[in-house]
Design a protein around this motif. Sequence first.
Motif, PDB file in Angstrom:
ATOM      1  N   PRO A  92       5.372   0.110 -13.035  1.00  0.00           N
ATOM      2  CA  PRO A  92       4.322   0.025 -12.145  1.00  0.00           C
ATOM      3  C   PRO A  92       3.013  -0.056 -12.742  1.00  0.00           C
ATOM      4  CG  PRO A  92       5.944   1.691 -11.449  1.00  0.00           C
ATOM      5  CD  PRO A  92       6.362   1.264 -12.683  1.00  0.00           C
ATOM      6  N   LEU A 140       2.520  -3.613 -13.982  1.00  0.00           N
ATOM      7  CA  LEU A 140       2.374  -4.290 -12.799  1.00  0.00           C
ATOM      8  C   LEU A 140       0.835  -4.402 -12.199  1.00  0.00           C
ATOM      9  CD1 LEU A 140       3.788  -6.762 -11.044  1.00  0.00           C
ATOM     10  CD2 LEU A 140       4.533  -4.662  -9.573  1.00  0.00           C
ATOM     11  N   LEU A 141       0.340  -3.216 -12.135  1.00  0.00           N
ATOM     12  CA  LEU A 141      -0.960  -3.103 -11.345  1.00  0.00           C
ATOM     13  C   LEU A 141      -1.979  -3.639 -12.479  1.00  0.00           C
ATOM     14  CD1 LEU A 141      -0.419   0.688 -10.244  1.00  0.00           C
ATOM     15  CD2 LEU A 141      -0.786  -1.446  -8.937  1.00  0.00           C
ATOM     16  N   LEU A 163       5.846  -2.533  -3.571  1.00  0.00           N
ATOM     17  CA  LEU A 163       5.488  -1.692  -4.825  1.00  0.00           C
ATOM     18  C   LEU A 163       5.717  -0.053  -4.425  1.00  0.00           C
ATOM     19  CD1 LEU A 163       5.045  -1.328  -7.810  1.00  0.00           C
ATOM     20  CD2 LEU A 163       2.581  -1.434  -7.550  1.00  0.00           C
ATOM     21  N   GLY A 164       5.058   0.349  -3.225  1.00  0.00           N
ATOM     22  CA  GLY A 164       4.876   1.615  -2.811  1.00  0.00           C
ATOM     23  C   GLY A 164       6.233   1.967  -2.456  1.00  0.00           C
ATOM     24  N   TYR A 178      11.221   7.049  -6.490  1.00  0.00           N
ATOM     25  CA  TYR A 178      11.223   7.709  -7.655  1.00  0.00           C
ATOM     26  C   TYR A 178      11.717   9.551  -7.479  1.00  0.00           C
ATOM     27  CZ  TYR A 178       9.248   4.010 -10.320  1.00  0.00           C
ATOM     28  OH  TYR A 178       9.128   2.695 -11.157  1.00  0.00           O
ATOM     29  N   VAL A 191       8.169   2.952  -5.702  1.00  0.00           N
ATOM     30  CA  VAL A 191       7.794   4.269  -6.381  1.00  0.00           C
ATOM     31  C   VAL A 191       8.001   5.314  -5.477  1.00  0.00           C
ATOM     32  CG1 VAL A 191       5.612   5.600  -6.860  1.00  0.00           C
ATOM     33  CG2 VAL A 191       6.015   2.947  -7.370  1.00  0.00           C
ATOM     34  N   CYS A 242       6.541  -9.461 -11.538  1.00  0.00           N
ATOM     35  CA  CYS A 242       6.507  -9.395  -9.969  1.00  0.00           C
ATOM     36  C   CYS A 242       8.067  -9.059  -9.600  1.00  0.00           C
ATOM     37  CB  CYS A 242       5.892 -10.080  -9.276  1.00  0.00           C
ATOM     38  SG  CYS A 242       3.883  -9.856  -9.220  1.00  0.00           S
ATOM     39  N   LEU A 280       9.875  -6.783  -7.046  1.00  0.00           N
ATOM     40  CA  LEU A 280       9.409  -6.894  -5.764  1.00  0.00           C
ATOM     41  C   LEU A 280      10.192  -7.693  -5.035  1.00  0.00           C
ATOM     42  CD1 LEU A 280       5.321  -6.515  -6.364  1.00  0.00           C
ATOM     43  CD2 LEU A 280       7.210  -4.733  -6.459  1.00  0.00           C
TER      44      LEU A 280
END
Length: 214
Positions: free
Chosen positions: A60, A63-64, A17-18, A24, A21, A156, A159
């Motif tokens: 995101p 998802l979080l 995920l990081g 971006y 992001v 998910c 990912l």
Amino acid sequence: MKRIAFWLLVMLFVKVLGSIVFEYRNYFPANFESNFLVGREAFFSGSYRVAFYTHILCGPISLLVAAFLIFSGSRKALSHWHRRLGKLLASLVLLVLLPSGLVMATRALTGPVAGAAFFVQTFATALCVGFASWYASRRRFNQHRAWATRTFILLCSPLLLRLITGATVAFELESSWTYRFAAWGSWLIPLAVYECRNSILRRSIARSIKGTLS
């Protein structure tokens, strides 16, 4: 071992995920030489542009929130936040994430085969969110948990899509067909694994009950 496997999955979740992001930085402003935006400059305007930025900002967050809901579902101390954030997630997914995803699916990389995967996934996610919300409102929590888990698996999928496409690049297998496979497999495969697990558990429980009664 289960705890170790759980935390390894959490670390993988956070890392992938990081990395998504982190990309971006190429979207504000749009860099049409970056991986995702290559070849999209011709139609990167109007409804597609709005859908793109809406989708990447909402994704995101959704998802979080979904991860928190999975974590908090069995914890009474968090039940108040679980209900509130569950309603928030349903609204975000149904009103923002999925409609913007449908617009983006019309311009899917490699064409209509991958686009169809994202279309079907969108409607499957809407179905899962709907059933999860319906069962929660009727306090049928076992069914709610199952449909909420399916929702999380579908959310998910970006990912896993990232992992599969990254692997094809690393092993020099990248092609239009491997991306199409990834578009379908990123959500069908984990869903199939989950359903197989549920089927095995149900059979095991049924055998136990039968053995007890006999």
